[in-house]
Scaffold this motif. Structure first.
Motif, PDB file in Angstrom:
ATOM      1  N   PHE A 220     -72.766  24.649  -2.199  1.00  0.00           N
ATOM      2  CA  PHE A 220     -72.898  25.649  -3.235  1.00  0.00           C
ATOM      3  C   PHE A 220     -72.937  27.070  -2.614  1.00  0.00           C
ATOM      4  CE2 PHE A 220     -74.992  21.664  -4.700  1.00  0.00           C
ATOM      5  CZ  PHE A 220     -74.506  21.543  -5.858  1.00  0.00           C
ATOM      6  N   HIS A 221     -71.828  27.660  -3.145  1.00  0.00           N
ATOM      7  CA  HIS A 221     -71.565  29.347  -2.547  1.00  0.00           C
ATOM      8  C   HIS A 221     -71.992  30.025  -3.934  1.00  0.00           C
ATOM      9  CE1 HIS A 221     -69.645  27.273   0.985  1.00  0.00           C
ATOM     10  NE2 HIS A 221     -69.010  26.387   0.080  1.00  0.00           N
ATOM     11  N   PHE A 222     -73.044  30.728  -3.524  1.00  0.00           N
ATOM     12  CA  PHE A 222     -73.491  31.782  -4.236  1.00  0.00           C
ATOM     13  C   PHE A 222     -73.052  33.171  -4.009  1.00  0.00           C
ATOM     14  CE2 PHE A 222     -76.532  28.196  -4.691  1.00  0.00           C
ATOM     15  CZ  PHE A 222     -76.348  27.778  -6.033  1.00  0.00           C
TER      16      PHE A 222
ATOM     17  N   SER B  49     -75.170  30.468   0.783  1.00  0.00           N
ATOM     18  CA  SER B  49     -74.506  29.236   0.510  1.00  0.00           C
ATOM     19  C   SER B  49     -75.779  27.930   1.028  1.00  0.00           C
ATOM     20  CB  SER B  49     -73.150  28.764   1.581  1.00  0.00           C
ATOM     21  OG  SER B  49     -72.262  29.774   1.180  1.00  0.00           O
ATOM     22  N   VAL B  50     -75.665  26.894  -0.013  1.00  0.00           N
ATOM     23  CA  VAL B  50     -76.351  25.757   0.320  1.00  0.00           C
ATOM     24  C   VAL B  50     -75.611  24.772   0.835  1.00  0.00           C
ATOM     25  CG1 VAL B  50     -78.084  24.225  -0.877  1.00  0.00           C
ATOM     26  CG2 VAL B  50     -78.219  26.766  -1.564  1.00  0.00           C
ATOM     27  N   ILE B  51     -75.876  24.065   1.831  1.00  0.00           N
ATOM     28  CA  ILE B  51     -75.126  22.865   2.483  1.00  0.00           C
ATOM     29  C   ILE B  51     -76.047  21.556   2.454  1.00  0.00           C
ATOM     30  CG2 ILE B  51     -73.805  21.971   4.074  1.00  0.00           C
ATOM     31  CD1 ILE B  51     -73.916  25.643   3.905  1.00  0.00           C
ATOM     32  N   ILE B  52     -75.802  20.740   1.740  1.00  0.00           N
ATOM     33  CA  ILE B  52     -76.664  19.356   1.589  1.00  0.00           C
ATOM     34  C   ILE B  52     -75.812  18.291   2.339  1.00  0.00           C
ATOM     35  CG2 ILE B  52     -77.794  17.644   0.251  1.00  0.00           C
ATOM     36  CD1 ILE B  52     -77.937  20.000  -2.039  1.00  0.00           C
ATOM     37  N   SER B  53     -76.531  17.712   3.336  1.00  0.00           N
ATOM     38  CA  SER B  53     -75.832  16.660   3.827  1.00  0.00           C
ATOM     39  C   SER B  53     -76.345  14.871   3.349  1.00  0.00           C
ATOM     40  CB  SER B  53     -76.055  16.616   5.580  1.00  0.00           C
ATOM     41  OG  SER B  53     -75.427  17.962   6.030  1.00  0.00           O
TER      42      SER B  53
END
Length: 128
Positions: free
Chosen positions: A25-27, A31-35
């Motif tokens: 998710f790029h705000f 950015s939030v990166i979920i693996s």
């Protein structure tokens, strides 16, 4: 329709299993990166992860003073923890997250403990 239901619906219509390996998710400021931890873990846990981000926002932003430019979910202390049975039972999404902050000299990497609600300085070059 939520993500979990949509993924289940998609899998019903395909002969091959479809899953999400990573979602970003790029705000505006971060950015939030979920693996993926285990089969369908992102679809199952996404709502709870986003809820935890909102609950911990003050801590993740150093008391609303600095926004991390990236948040990685999850981070593990020990690679031996990364077996599917442990991850399903323990739900490692809610232990540690990696945060990258801009710094005058270099990028600052910190590991956030959700349980302790505390940022820890770490010498990490790569967060998996």
């Amino acid at each position: 329709m939520n993500l979990k239901t949509a993924l289940e619906h998609l899998n019903e219509k395909n002969i091959h299993c479809i899953d999400i390996a990573e979602i970003s998710f790029h705000f505006k400021d971060t950015s939030v990166i979920i693996s993926r931890l285990y089969e369908h873990s992102i679809a199952e846990q996404l709502g709870d992860i986003l809820l935890r981000i909102s609950e911990h926002f003050v801590y993740l932003t150093k008391g609303l003073t600095q926004m991390p430019y990236e948040v990685f979910v999850p981070v593990f202390e020990d690679k031996s923890q990364r077996n599917e049975e442990f991850l399903q039972d323990h739900n490692g999404y809610f232990d540690y997250w990696g945060l990258y902050f801009e710094s005058e000299k270099q990028h600052q990497v910190m590991v956030y403990s959700l349980e302790e609600r505390r940022l820890n300085h770490e010498d990490l070059f790569l967060l998996e």
